[in-house]
Design an enzyme around this catalytic site. Structure first.
Site, PDB file in Angstrom:
ATOM      1  N   LYS A  95      -9.554  -1.877  -3.130  1.00  0.00           N
ATOM      2  CA  LYS A  95      -9.546  -2.986  -2.131  1.00  0.00           C
ATOM      3  C   LYS A  95     -10.232  -2.901  -0.980  1.00  0.00           C
ATOM      4  CE  LYS A  95      -5.380  -1.020  -1.377  1.00  0.00           C
ATOM      5  NZ  LYS A  95      -3.970  -0.846  -0.627  1.00  0.00           N
ATOM      6  N   ASP A 102      -0.046   5.481   1.018  1.00  0.00           N
ATOM      7  CA  ASP A 102      -0.171   6.315   2.023  1.00  0.00           C
ATOM      8  C   ASP A 102      -0.360   5.472   3.662  1.00  0.00           C
ATOM      9  OD1 ASP A 102      -1.128   8.991   1.377  1.00  0.00           O
ATOM     10  OD2 ASP A 102      -2.305   7.600  -0.202  1.00  0.00           O
ATOM     11  N   ASP A 110       0.862  -1.349   0.033  1.00  0.00           N
ATOM     12  CA  ASP A 110      -0.075  -0.149   0.036  1.00  0.00           C
ATOM     13  C   ASP A 110       0.678   1.277  -0.096  1.00  0.00           C
ATOM     14  OD1 ASP A 110      -2.400   1.527   0.410  1.00  0.00           O
ATOM     15  OD2 ASP A 110      -1.568   1.726   2.480  1.00  0.00           O
ATOM     16  N   ASP A 147      -1.368  -0.651   5.823  1.00  0.00           N
ATOM     17  CA  ASP A 147      -1.582  -0.198   7.093  1.00  0.00           C
ATOM     18  C   ASP A 147      -3.059  -0.108   7.588  1.00  0.00           C
ATOM     19  OD1 ASP A 147      -2.376   1.901   5.134  1.00  0.00           O
ATOM     20  OD2 ASP A 147      -2.536   3.278   7.153  1.00  0.00           O
TER      21      ASP A 147
END
Lengths: 290, 290
Positions: A187, A15, A13, A212
């Site tokens: 996602k 961010d 991922d 995250d």
């Protein structure tokens, strides 16, 4: 612990995992270096509704991470792809930023600013969103066939906190219009994971997803048979693992802990029932980093 | 059918019931005249988050309906009253228009524009709402004790359609912050009905609530033992009566049908299992109108 050879592909991922604002997160550069040196595949998978694939590539480059266009999946790119595959004749009313318009244009999808002419509404995070946009979107959703959103994220991690993401604006539109969201593209949707598998061309169990967020990154991995690693530099916390019941195979404090020896003092339950966690660099990986 | 003497108090919603935009709805003036002439009590009960009591009185006056200040309840007034009763020491961060600020000031409730200083967030419809407001509200809600909203309306009827109301904006804040709305002040909350009963001072079963929304007006009446009448000039339709299972005692097409003889061709099931609906003026009421 994970050794670089344990998996054939590493999906990150962006961010809260690779960067926060305009800063790379700790250990990211070294981790990517190790994966590149061992010849394993890399894929950057973001739900960010404000990045085209091209912009994602440039952003990574500015932070010192080289990547091919084909190694990057963003929500606007996936949205363009989705319409080209399933709704090529759609006329789309967009709530969102320029990236969404650009990717729909790249896929030659027709768009409109007239709420009454839309067959579909596509909504993503829009940092210039106003009450008037909400009114237009409400009218368009009441009038159209399908209300689609780019990603299911409620907020996005930024330096010092969070900003409202797509789901927040989408819920306002849903409530005002009285019409439910009919499709979520990002996602953990299977449309997203299918593209990942297509691009990577390796066994699912040899794919590790590192992110995250439990409800997008980890959820996607668990639903698709990928291995999963939660990194605690963004949205989800260790407490969230308990409260949500979404259990990643690995939990690491930050990316310096991805390839490393176990620190016996700070561990959580891992993939095989074993323990992983905050740890020391592995001599093997130290060697790879040169 | 209803005769003016059947009830001791008539409580009217405003938007979609008494007026739509700047136009009185059909039969409203005559209906209020009949009630006034028979000496029955009148209360105007709106969830509109953009009206003070004073403004509500002026608005009705401009449309030719005289009313005392004590005959009007609005969501901002109720919000001020709520804080003065239950949270007099609150420091409130407001999402909403001037009416909310005015009524909180009337009740000497402290407010702040700093999200980090708020003990409470109060949200109501705000036609100048932006993404930045959403960001501030999200920060304030994450930081404060209670997230309160003026009213639970998702949209508000206006000439030609609907506009997004309080619940739409509130859901965006709820999703972005990850914190649930803790209190809804407007109809159908008991805080609202308690004020109605206090002001009217008549038996509950002698109160008739007339409104255009099943989920606020009719729901409030049913929960409180008031009689209820749905008027089809606003949000809810006859089909909604079926789909929601919220069954008003009376359903009328518009206010000209409140006091009238039954038209056998257009009826719905009424309070006593009997049929009411679109109908002809009653000679008795004709006489009262002079």
């Amino acid at each position: 612990m994970i050794l670089p050879n344990d998996f054939d592909a590493y999906c990150f991922d962006l961010d809260g995992t690779i960067y926060l604002g305009d800063k790379l997160l700790p250990g990211v550069k070294e981790t990517i270096q190790i994966i590149r040196k061992t010849g394993k595949k890399v894929l950057f998978i973001t739900n960010s509704p404000t990045l085209t694939r091209e912009e994602g590539k440039m952003r990574l480059q500015q932070l010192g991470i080289a990547a091919e266009l084909e190694e990057i999946l963003t929500a606007p790119y996936l949205a363009g792809l989705y319409f080209s595959v399933f709704e090529p004749d759609a006329t789309v009313f967009i709530i969102g930023e320029e990236a969404i318009r650009t990717e729909l244009r790249n896929f030659s999808i027709q768009t409109t600013v007239d709420p009454m002419k839309a067959t579909h509404v596509l909504a993503g995070m829009d940092r210039s969103f106003t009450y008037n946009d909400l009114q237009f979107a409400m009218d368009a959703v009441r009038n159209c066939r399908n209300f689609i959103i780019t990603n299911p994220d409620s907020s996005c991690p930024v330096p010092g906190g969070f900003i409202p993401d797509t789901l927040s604006l989408a819920k306002a539109i849903e409530v005002a219009s009285g019409q439910k969201i009919s499709k979520v593209i990002g996602k953990p949707d299977t449309f997203y994971s299918d593209q990942m598998v297509g691009l990577l061309d390796v066994d699912r169990q040899k794919i590790l997803v590192i992110g995250d967020r439990l409800d997008t990154d980890v959820q996607l991995g668990k639903a698709q048979g990928f291995a999963t690693c939660l990194v605690l530099t963004g949205i989800s916390s260790e407490a969230d693992v308990e409260s949500t019941g979404i259990r990643p195979d690995y939990v690491i404090e930050n990316m310096t802990n991805l390839f490393c020896s176990i620190d016996e003092d700070a561990m959580v339950e891992g993939r095989d029932g074993g323990l992983v966690g905050s740890c020391q660099p592995d001599p093997l990986n130290e060697e790879l980093l040169g």
